[in-house]
Structure formats: structure tokens, C-alpha cells
Design an enzyme around this catalytic site. Sequence first.
Site, short mmCIF file in Angstrom:
data_model
loop_
_atom_site.label_atom_id
_atom_site.label_comp_id
_atom_site.label_asym_id
_atom_site.label_seq_id
_atom_site.Cartn_x
_atom_site.Cartn_y
_atom_site.Cartn_z
N ARG A 5 0.84 -1.21 0.00
CA ARG A 5 0.00 0.00 0.00
C ARG A 5 0.87 1.25 0.00
O ARG A 5 0.56 2.24 -0.65
CB ARG A 5 -0.93 -0.04 1.22
CG ARG A 5 -1.86 1.14 1.36
CD ARG A 5 -3.04 0.85 2.27
NE ARG A 5 -2.72 0.13 3.48
CZ ARG A 5 -2.31 0.70 4.61
NH1 ARG A 5 -2.15 1.99 4.69
NH2 ARG A 5 -2.06 -0.04 5.68
N ASP B 144 5.19 0.18 13.08
CA ASP B 144 4.24 -0.48 13.99
C ASP B 144 4.24 -2.00 13.83
O ASP B 144 3.22 -2.63 14.05
CB ASP B 144 2.83 0.08 13.76
CG ASP B 144 2.30 -0.23 12.37
OD1 ASP B 144 3.10 -0.57 11.48
OD2 ASP B 144 1.07 -0.16 12.18
N ARG C 195 -0.50 -1.85 23.27
CA ARG C 195 -1.61 -0.96 23.62
C ARG C 195 -1.78 -0.98 25.13
O ARG C 195 -1.97 -2.05 25.71
CB ARG C 195 -2.88 -1.46 22.91
CG ARG C 195 -3.98 -0.46 22.90
CD ARG C 195 -5.04 -0.86 21.91
NE ARG C 195 -4.66 -0.58 20.54
CZ ARG C 195 -5.17 -1.22 19.47
NH1 ARG C 195 -6.06 -2.17 19.63
NH2 ARG C 195 -4.77 -0.90 18.25
N GLU D 221 5.71 0.63 18.55
CA GLU D 221 4.67 1.65 18.68
C GLU D 221 3.89 1.37 19.97
O GLU D 221 3.39 0.26 20.16
CB GLU D 221 3.69 1.63 17.50
CG GLU D 221 2.67 2.75 17.62
CD GLU D 221 1.55 2.68 16.58
OE1 GLU D 221 1.46 3.59 15.75
OE2 GLU D 221 0.75 1.72 16.62
N ALA E 122 -12.63 2.91 20.02
CA ALA E 122 -11.75 2.50 18.91
C ALA E 122 -12.04 1.06 18.48
O ALA E 122 -12.02 0.75 17.29
CB ALA E 122 -10.29 2.65 19.32
P1 0O2 Z 1 -3.85 -2.05 13.56
O1 0O2 Z 1 -4.57 -3.26 13.11
O2 0O2 Z 1 -4.37 -1.51 14.85
O3 0O2 Z 1 -2.37 -2.18 13.54
P2 0O2 Z 1 1.10 4.65 9.90
O4 0O2 Z 1 0.84 3.48 10.81
O5 0O2 Z 1 2.08 5.64 10.46
O6 0O2 Z 1 1.39 4.25 8.52
P3 0O2 Z 1 -0.87 6.56 10.46
O7 0O2 Z 1 -2.34 6.63 10.16
O8 0O2 Z 1 -0.08 7.78 10.24
O9 0O2 Z 1 -0.29 5.33 9.71
O10 0O2 Z 1 -0.61 6.14 11.95
P4 0O2 Z 1 -1.44 6.51 13.20
O11 0O2 Z 1 -2.34 7.66 12.95
O12 0O2 Z 1 -0.45 6.68 14.30
O13 0O2 Z 1 -2.36 5.23 13.42
C1 0O2 Z 1 -1.86 3.96 13.46
C2 0O2 Z 1 -2.73 3.05 14.34
O14 0O2 Z 1 -3.58 3.81 15.22
C3 0O2 Z 1 -3.69 2.18 13.55
O15 0O2 Z 1 -3.02 1.04 13.15
C4 0O2 Z 1 -4.77 1.89 14.58
O16 0O2 Z 1 -4.35 0.92 15.51
C5 0O2 Z 1 -4.87 3.21 15.31
N1 0O2 Z 1 -5.83 4.13 14.68
C6 0O2 Z 1 -5.53 5.28 14.04
N2 0O2 Z 1 -6.64 5.90 13.62
C7 0O2 Z 1 -7.69 5.13 13.99
C8 0O2 Z 1 -9.11 5.25 13.85
O17 0O2 Z 1 -9.64 6.17 13.27
N3 0O2 Z 1 -9.86 4.23 14.39
C9 0O2 Z 1 -9.32 3.17 15.03
N4 0O2 Z 1 -10.14 2.25 15.52
N5 0O2 Z 1 -7.97 3.03 15.17
C10 0O2 Z 1 -7.17 3.98 14.67
P5 0O2 Z 1 -3.45 0.20 11.88
O18 0O2 Z 1 -2.23 -0.28 11.20
O19 0O2 Z 1 -4.41 1.01 11.04
O20 0O2 Z 1 -4.24 -0.99 12.46
#
Ligand code: 0O2
Length: 233
Positions: free
Chosen positions: A90, A106, A111, A173, A185
Site C-alpha cells: 500500500r 508499527d 496498547r 509503537e 476505537a
Molecule cells: P492495527 O490493526 O491496529 O495495527 P502509519 O501506521 O504511520 O502508517 P498513520 O495513520 O499515520 O499510519 O498512523 P497513526 O495515525 O499513528 O495510526 C496507526 C494506528 O492507530 C492504527 O493502526 C490503529 O491501531 C490506530 N488508529 C488510528 N486511527 C484510527 C481510527 O480512526 N480508528 C481506530 N479504531 N484506530 C485507529 P493500523 O495499522 O491502522 O491498524
Amino acid sequence: MKEKTEVIDIFGEQEIEMFQHMSKERKARMLGKVQPFMTLLMQYRCAIREIETKLNVLNEEFSLAHERNPIESIKSRVKEPASIIEKMERKGYELSVENIEDKLHDVAGIRVICSFVEDIYYLADMLTAQDDLVVLQVKDYIKNPKPNGYRSLHLIIQIPIFLSNQKKYMQVEVQFRTIAMDFWASLDHKMKYKKDLKNPEKIAVELKKCADIISAVDIRMQEIRNMIEEGVI
Ligand code: 0O2
């Protein structure tokens, strides 16, 4: 046959399915990296343990002094290989062990679910003050929530792990949330899985409203706890 056995040994069904759709060149590249990839995942697991220990020490020390635990629970995971491949594709990065380590922040995730918002900042401050850690990034989605209402404090940390022949810094992370933020969340995450939503805009508005209500409850809970501690009520 040899290739299939090796892949099946190492990956789950979902990954094998993905693997079957890759070009021969990519499969070969991937297979060539299998052992280094497994080693990398092992190192991430070790890094998670190091951070978990630090958090448990802080929790225990705090609970002795204050007669309550700031941490409700800790959930940890190393990203699934299929999710690693999906994210690398992606973001347009070539799939290599070096790139996974360099580009993804990450792969190792922790968490930390806290009782109160102030506990989050207390723990994050205590953790990041430790001199063996390097703080690479702080994203404060509590002070600056995402437009959809998402709240959490995210830290990208580097922690050393001590292997038989080297000391290696690993990225982890750490997400800090209150129970209420985690509740929101989790449900937000579940609801996003359904792709054919009839009215996504309306759902987003409703979820944002819930996030704001939950945040107000967190603030009120914190105020009540402070009043109890100060003997006001
Ligand atoms: P998973 O399955 O939890 O690992 P990046 O990771 O840096 O490429 P981004 O968006 O800049 O992407 O990172 P960010 O904002 O720090 O968010 C990363 C993680 O935060 C996500 O991991 C989610 O765990 C959580 N998160 C961020 N935004 C949301 C949201 O709107 N809703 C929910 N429920 N969780 C969120 P992943 O990899 O998406 O998923």
C-alpha cells in the site's frame, strides 16, 4: 513442492493465498528472506517484552504509592506477515527485511489501557524519561483528536535488545488509551470492516458524536477522581 512446504511451514493460510498470487520473482525474493524475516519478528517480540517489563514496573511502583493501578491492561502484538506485506504494498515499498524494519513503525505494537487520562501522561512521561529509550515520534491524538473522533497517545520508541552477539535497537509503537477510548476505537474498527455500508457519512457523524460523549465522560471521571483524592467529596 519444496517451495510450498517451506511457505506453509512459516505462513498461515491467508499469507499462502497472497503468496500464490505473487510473481515468481517476488516469491523467490520472499523465500530468500524467510529466515531473516523470522529473525526480525523474533527481535520485535523481544522488544515488546522489554517495554512490557518497563510498564509493569511503573504500574507496580505506582500502585504501591497510590493504592491503585494506573494500567487496566496491556495488549501486545507483532503485526501478522499478511498485514506487513499489505502495508508495504500500500505504501509502495519493495518487500525486503531491511525495508520492513526501516519503513514500518508499527510491526511491534503495544496498547496500554489506562483508567484515567492523567495516568496516560504520567506513564508516557515516566517511560520516555528512561535513558535507554529513544523517542522517535509522539502523536497526541488526545490533545488533537483525529477528525473522526479517534483519541489515543501514540509513541514510536526505539528500545535496545541484547542478543547473543549484538545490541540492537528495535522500533515499537506504544498506544496509550483510556478504557473509554479503547471501547470507542474497538467498535469503530469493527464497524469499518463492513464494506457495503448504506450510509457511511451518517455513520461517521454518529461515531464522532459518540467519541465526543466518551471524551466528556473521561474528563468528568478524572475530575471526580481528583475531587476524591483532594477530599473535596
Ligand atoms: P492495527 O490493526 O491496529 O495495527 P502509519 O501506521 O504511520 O502508517 P498513520 O495513520 O499515520 O499510519 O498512523 P497513526 O495515525 O499513528 O495510526 C496507526 C494506528 O492507530 C492504527 O493502526 C490503529 O491501531 C490506530 N488508529 C488510528 N486511527 C484510527 C481510527 O480512526 N480508528 C481506530 N479504531 N484506530 C485507529 P493500523 O495499522 O491502522 O491498524
